[in-house]
Design a protein around this motif. Sequence first.
Motif, short mmCIF file in Angstrom:
data_model
loop_
_atom_site.label_atom_id
_atom_site.label_comp_id
_atom_site.label_asym_id
_atom_site.label_seq_id
_atom_site.Cartn_x
_atom_site.Cartn_y
_atom_site.Cartn_z
N TYR A 121 -108.06 7.06 92.26
CA TYR A 121 -106.86 6.82 93.09
C TYR A 121 -105.96 8.05 93.07
N ALA A 122 -105.65 8.53 91.87
CA ALA A 122 -104.74 9.67 91.75
C ALA A 122 -105.30 10.91 92.45
N PHE A 176 -100.32 14.20 87.28
CA PHE A 176 -101.50 13.42 87.64
C PHE A 176 -101.44 12.06 86.94
N TYR A 177 -101.08 12.08 85.67
CA TYR A 177 -100.95 10.82 84.92
C TYR A 177 -99.89 9.93 85.55
N VAL A 178 -98.78 10.52 85.99
CA VAL A 178 -97.71 9.73 86.60
C VAL A 178 -98.22 9.01 87.85
N ILE A 179 -99.03 9.67 88.65
CA ILE A 179 -99.59 9.00 89.83
C ILE A 179 -100.41 7.79 89.43
N THR A 180 -101.10 7.87 88.30
CA THR A 180 -101.90 6.72 87.86
C THR A 180 -101.04 5.55 87.40
N ARG A 181 -99.74 5.73 87.24
CA ARG A 181 -98.87 4.58 86.94
C ARG A 181 -98.73 3.70 88.18
N TYR A 182 -99.00 4.25 89.33
CA TYR A 182 -98.99 3.48 90.57
C TYR A 182 -100.27 2.66 90.67
#
Length: 348
Positions: free
Chosen positions: A319-320, A307-313
């Motif tokens: 958004y995530a 989930f955190y990785v998606i927020t890097r986008y």
Amino acid sequence: MMNLKLTLAPLLLAALTSLAHAGPNSKTNTPSFADDPAAIEFARDLESRHGFKADELISQFAQTRPNATVLKLIQPPASPLQRSWERYRPRFLNERRIDGGVAFWQENAGQLAKASALYGVPEEIIVAIIGVETEYGRNTGGFRVFEALSTLAFNYPRRAEFFRTELEQFLLLARENNLDPMAVKGSFAGAIGIPQFMPGSQRRYAVDFDGDQRVDLGNSVDDAIGSVARFLEQHGWQAGQPITVPAMTAGTPEAGLIQAGIRPSLKVADLADQGIRANIDPQTTAALIDLVSPGRETEYWLGFENFYVITRYNRSSFYAMSVFQLAEEIRGRMCAATTENRERYCRA
């Protein structure tokens, strides 16, 4: 009746005289970036560090002026709306994007499977990110990227350093790919192509996934698919691991648990001791995510590393969560529509 020719003649003469002395900026009365010392210094710097010709860059700056719409769109609202998951969610969780995601997956099944196998990112997550970003390539932006980035680099002090770096990355990207920097279109913030990569991200993470010896995020769906998957993999995607699960709470959680941030740092077992439970291994590390909607009960979820990785986008829990829930909806539709290879789409 008054003689209109005689009356208008002095006015036309005055207008023509004014245009004759107005110079190249008469259209907007706004100086070009060639008149901005910071832009000239930027051009000289790129000449010394990267071998650009400063005079050519300054010539391009002479054709470019601050874009008022870009500056308006980048500004936070004067009276920001209260966070509302109920208002945010339907922008991306709707029938048009779900149906579009199913069609996109069916049309690009081979490349999605290849990217997923290579980078460990589920196909539905790749599809959902492209769906959220540009509705599967339909809305990639109509701003000139050079103009947008120049506007933000030299007329938006709040984040000038970031956008000067992105302008530099964009010019390097254009040179490396034989692109006309004055012709590339994108978002008001300078994001480019089907997956809306900033220039720096494109140079660091984008891949030639269709094998034509060039990266083309504007026109190659294959390159977009591979690049999204690689971006997530490079930011720490954990293949086969969960993304997020609903949390059950006994009352309102302590504020500090939310303030701990979106990066997982809390043991699920410790959260359970505080009345926050979820169907997940107690030794898993998580972040407590609050999906707030004014006038409604807050939804709580546990977000894990993916989930955190998606927020890097995009650095937003809303958004995530939109990406995750859109992905789940699309995969569910694929499952229902599939008679072969059901395990691919219908996993629990």
